[in-house]
Design a protein around this motif. Structure first.
Motif, PDB file in Angstrom:
ATOM      1  N   GLU A   1       0.859  -1.178   0.000  1.00  0.00           N
ATOM      2  CA  GLU A   1       0.000   0.000   0.000  1.00  0.00           C
ATOM      3  C   GLU A   1       0.901   1.235   0.000  1.00  0.00           C
ATOM      4  O   GLU A   1       1.599   1.484   0.984  1.00  0.00           O
TER       5      GLU A   1
ATOM      6  N   GLY B   1       2.609   4.540   0.659  1.00  0.00           N
ATOM      7  CA  GLY B   1       2.513   5.415   1.822  1.00  0.00           C
ATOM      8  C   GLY B   1       2.345   4.692   3.135  1.00  0.00           C
ATOM      9  O   GLY B   1       2.442   5.307   4.197  1.00  0.00           O
ATOM     10  N   ARG B   2       2.085   3.377   3.084  1.00  0.00           N
ATOM     11  CA  ARG B   2       1.869   2.626   4.314  1.00  0.00           C
ATOM     12  C   ARG B   2       2.794   1.416   4.445  1.00  0.00           C
ATOM     13  O   ARG B   2       2.977   0.901   5.540  1.00  0.00           O
ATOM     14  N   THR B   3       3.341   0.953   3.323  1.00  0.00           N
ATOM     15  CA  THR B   3       4.144  -0.269   3.328  1.00  0.00           C
ATOM     16  C   THR B   3       5.624   0.054   3.370  1.00  0.00           C
ATOM     17  O   THR B   3       6.109   0.865   2.580  1.00  0.00           O
ATOM     18  N   VAL B   4       6.325  -0.585   4.287  1.00  0.00           N
ATOM     19  CA  VAL B   4       7.783  -0.508   4.375  1.00  0.00           C
ATOM     20  C   VAL B   4       8.320  -1.930   4.269  1.00  0.00           C
ATOM     21  O   VAL B   4       7.811  -2.840   4.919  1.00  0.00           O
TER      22      VAL B   4
END
Length: 249
Positions: A42, A44-47
């Motif tokens: 996702e 902006g949300r996944t690292v």
């Protein structure tokens, strides 16, 4: 596939081990892993946090713009011509002057590592519209954003020619005692005599017959009690001498 790989005797051969890792674990899983990341990430949300052997994570960082921290469990993955690790036996690189150490690593990349990894990696990168890369194990495999070394500075002092974004965390020690108690059989064995010497070849070693044979002989001749830890009991001697017990953990 993982279990097939760890049961391959060549995985524990100092000259053929990398071929097993490359052909069984790295190259075949590059495309499937990338597909998983592309489907589930996702923006902006996944690292991503991944070892350097997960080539798909590094490619996903480039293609999908996902933040990535490259994790190294062992300092030998961070190359240095100032204080190099030991890459084989005999230890050639440490006996060379610094200029020749760099040439040695270039030769290893060209003749071994890139020969096994680059063709398939670059073919996949071309499908994604990415340019080809070479010397995959030199700088490309490291995230330019963050590199985590899971070991302390005393274990491997940072070198001036390491990538600048390396952060050492110390050893990530996991104590399963917080989640389960030792078996009654283990507690009984520990209480029955002098503290034993622990012998283990690691959680993935399935080819340790000689290791445990010699360990049993060491215990017998020294008169010390022994605790053999392995999840593959088939590699143990058929009959363990008195004073030696085997446990999975």
């Amino acid at each position: 596939e993982y279990h097939e790989a760890i049961h391959d005797p060549d995985l524990w051969n100092p000259y053929r081990a990398f071929l097993v890792v490359a052909r069984r674990l790295m190259v075949p899983w590059m495309r499937p892993l990338y597909q998983v990341l592309a489907e589930r990430a996702e923006p902006g949300r996944t690292v991503l946090v991944a070892p350097a052997t997960a080539l798909a994570a590094r490619i996903a960082q480039e293609k999908l713009g996902l933040p990535l921290a490259t994790v190294h469990l062992q300092p030998i993955m961070l190359r240095s011509t100032i204080d190099p690790g030991c890459y084989g036996f005999p230890d050639i690189i440490n006996h060379l002057p610094r200029l020749l150490r760099g040439l040695y690593l270039r030769a290893v990349d060209r003749l071994l590592i890139d020969r096994l990894l680059a063709p398939e990696t670059n073919a996949f990168r071309a499908e994604l519209g990415l340019p080809p890369v070479r010397r995959l194990f030199d700088r490309w495999m490291h995230s330019p954003q963050c590199i985590l070394g899971f070991f302390p500075e005393w274990f491997a002092p940072p070198q001036p020619d390491w990538p600048p974004n390396v952060h050492l965390t110390g050893f990530p020690l996991w104590d399963e005692g917080d989640h389960r108690s030792p078996s009654p059989e283990l507690e009984e064995f520990l209480a029955a005599g002098e503290p034993p010497v622990v012998f283990t070849a690691g959680s993935a070693m399935a080819q340790g017959k000689e290791f445990f044979r010699v360990s049993a002989e060491v215990c017998r001749t020294s008169g010390r009690r022994g605790l053999f830890l392995t999840q593959f009991p088939e590699q143990l001697p058929q009959r363990l001498p008195n004073g030696i017990r085997h446990f999975d953990y």
